[in-house]
Enzyme design. Sequence first.
Site, short mmCIF file in Angstrom:
data_model
loop_
_atom_site.label_atom_id
_atom_site.label_comp_id
_atom_site.label_asym_id
_atom_site.label_seq_id
_atom_site.Cartn_x
_atom_site.Cartn_y
_atom_site.Cartn_z
N GLU A 8 -5.00 2.82 6.50
CA GLU A 8 -4.79 2.68 5.06
C GLU A 8 -5.54 3.80 4.34
OE1 GLU A 8 -5.23 -1.32 3.53
OE2 GLU A 8 -6.20 -0.56 1.72
N SER A 14 -10.88 -1.56 3.76
CA SER A 14 -10.11 -1.75 5.00
C SER A 14 -9.62 -0.41 5.50
CB SER A 14 -8.91 -2.65 4.73
OG SER A 14 -9.36 -3.94 4.42
N ARG A 60 0.82 -1.23 0.00
CA ARG A 60 0.00 0.00 0.00
C ARG A 60 0.85 1.28 0.00
NH1 ARG A 60 -2.25 -3.75 -0.90
NH2 ARG A 60 -4.03 -4.69 0.12
C1 LIG Z 1 -15.69 -2.17 -0.55
C2 LIG Z 1 -14.23 -1.79 -0.70
C3 LIG Z 1 -13.29 -2.80 -0.85
C4 LIG Z 1 -11.93 -2.48 -1.01
N1 LIG Z 1 -11.04 -3.47 -1.16
C5 LIG Z 1 -9.72 -3.18 -1.33
C6 LIG Z 1 -8.76 -4.21 -1.52
O1 LIG Z 1 -9.06 -5.41 -1.55
N2 LIG Z 1 -7.47 -3.84 -1.66
C7 LIG Z 1 -7.07 -2.55 -1.66
O2 LIG Z 1 -5.88 -2.28 -1.81
N3 LIG Z 1 -7.96 -1.55 -1.48
C8 LIG Z 1 -9.28 -1.83 -1.34
N4 LIG Z 1 -10.18 -0.82 -1.15
C9 LIG Z 1 -9.71 0.56 -1.07
C10 LIG Z 1 -9.71 1.31 -2.40
O3 LIG Z 1 -10.66 0.77 -3.31
C11 LIG Z 1 -8.34 1.31 -3.07
O4 LIG Z 1 -7.38 1.93 -2.25
C12 LIG Z 1 -8.37 2.01 -4.42
O5 LIG Z 1 -7.14 1.80 -5.07
C13 LIG Z 1 -8.62 3.51 -4.31
O6 LIG Z 1 -8.89 4.00 -5.62
P1 LIG Z 1 -9.75 5.34 -5.82
O7 LIG Z 1 -9.78 5.63 -7.28
O8 LIG Z 1 -11.07 5.19 -5.16
O9 LIG Z 1 -8.83 6.36 -5.06
P2 LIG Z 1 -9.29 7.56 -4.09
O10 LIG Z 1 -9.94 7.00 -2.88
O11 LIG Z 1 -10.03 8.56 -4.88
O12 LIG Z 1 -7.87 8.13 -3.67
C14 LIG Z 1 -7.01 7.36 -2.84
C15 LIG Z 1 -5.63 8.00 -2.83
O13 LIG Z 1 -5.07 7.94 -4.14
C16 LIG Z 1 -4.79 9.25 -4.63
N5 LIG Z 1 -5.09 9.27 -6.07
C17 LIG Z 1 -6.27 8.97 -6.68
N6 LIG Z 1 -6.14 9.07 -8.01
C18 LIG Z 1 -4.87 9.43 -8.26
C19 LIG Z 1 -4.11 9.69 -9.44
N7 LIG Z 1 -4.66 9.61 -10.66
N8 LIG Z 1 -2.82 10.03 -9.32
C20 LIG Z 1 -2.23 10.13 -8.10
N9 LIG Z 1 -2.89 9.92 -6.93
C21 LIG Z 1 -4.19 9.56 -7.02
C22 LIG Z 1 -5.69 10.17 -3.84
O14 LIG Z 1 -5.18 11.50 -3.79
C23 LIG Z 1 -5.69 9.50 -2.48
O15 LIG Z 1 -4.53 9.81 -1.77
C24 LIG Z 1 -11.54 -1.13 -1.00
C25 LIG Z 1 -12.49 -0.10 -0.88
C26 LIG Z 1 -13.82 -0.44 -0.73
C27 LIG Z 1 -14.85 0.66 -0.61
#
Ligand SMILES: Cc1cc2nc3c(=O)[nH]c(=O)nc-3n(C[C@H](O)[C@H](O)[C@H](O)COP(=O)(O)OP(=O)(O)OC[C@H]3O[C@@H](n4cnc5c(N)ncnc54)[C@H](O)[C@@H]3O)c2cc1C
Length: 308
Positions: free
Chosen positions: A300, A229, A175
């Site tokens: 996280e 998480s 992560r």
């Molecule tokens: C039901 C559920 C299940 C999940 N399961 C998992 C799992 O199994 N494993 C896991 O790792 N995570 C999991 N997650 C967490 C999440 O989905 C991941 O961390 C995912 O990668 C976040 O993507 P996002 O586009 O929603 O990012 P956001 O939540 O919008 O942003 C997260 C971070 O990334 C940065 N960011 C976003 N886009 C960019 C970009 N283009 N360039 C640079 N920085 C950027 C943001 O500034 C922020 O710091 C889960 C979440 C939910 C709700």
Amino acid sequence: MNMTDPVGQSATVLRGVLRLNEPMARHVSWRAGGAAARAYAPADHNDLAAFLGTLPEGEPVCFVGLGSNLLVRDGGYRGTVVLMHSSHGAMRIEGDTVYAEASVACPKVARFAATQGLEGAEFLAGIPGTVGGALAMNAGCYGSETWDVVARALTISRAGKLSERSATEFQTRYRHVELRGSNLGEEEWFLAAWFRFRPGDEKRARARIKELLAKRIAAQPLALPNAGSVFRNPPGDHAARLIEACGLKGCRIGGALISEKHANFIVNPKRKARAADIEALIARARQTVKDRFGIELVPEVRIVGEAP
Ligand SMILES: Cc1cc2nc3c(=O)[nH]c(=O)nc-3n(C[C@H](O)[C@H](O)[C@H](O)COP(=O)(O)OP(=O)(O)OC[C@H]3O[C@@H](n4cnc5c(N)ncnc54)[C@H](O)[C@@H]3O)c2cc1C
């Protein structure tokens, strides 16, 4: 839209959408939290480059994908958020890679790879974020991580410069992603990635996606607003096990609740939680686990913005 550039000498014509005082509860999966002073949804990469060039020096910038790992405090974000998710982001086969823009949702990449007879992308089916968010977080599950399958990434700097970077330029771990010589997330962000998956079998990939999604549905409170998480798993243990062992399942602060189904999830069942409720619950879980087991849980989820 016309905006004056930072030196005020010429006007830049922008084609994206700029909103002021945008409620971020609309853009994060917790459906809670404050507003962003400015929110920009770019039309494309060139438009984003032009937009970044109009921002005053020192303006805080936060890229947001699907907000599935993000919370904005109730006092709001006094800067600019860039709303990256789009339902028509580009994705295609390029040579032996799958090219996907940062705006594309991860489950789409998993399905696309499967239809191309590629394997190794199935884990992305259960990550409800964008490619950009997965790159930034090194998202992963069931033994796979995003950066295991990245060949190259396209980034954009604050000055609007696009760079194609090899995966070897990034240092990644659980992560966590770093780029030597650049401050990722503050000065440089992801626009796209080239993934290298292995040749395989479409049917097998589809079956694996189905199996992984069924596991999630059984274990996670997916019907309620959450951010996945909350804490990273400490080495050799599970945050959920530790929180559950402290008897915290069902613990509530304001509108936020530690899920009865999965102790490492905080849910917002009635969509009434304030970001402060969620943060207080995170602090309570951390403190309780520390007192009981001497283990410091590390969040996280990313929390930005100001308290009210
Ligand atoms: C039901 C559920 C299940 C999940 N399961 C998992 C799992 O199994 N494993 C896991 O790792 N995570 C999991 N997650 C967490 C999440 O989905 C991941 O961390 C995912 O990668 C976040 O993507 P996002 O586009 O929603 O990012 P956001 O939540 O919008 O942003 C997260 C971070 O990334 C940065 N960011 C976003 N886009 C960019 C970009 N283009 N360039 C640079 N920085 C950027 C943001 O500034 C922020 O710091 C889960 C979440 C939910 C709700």
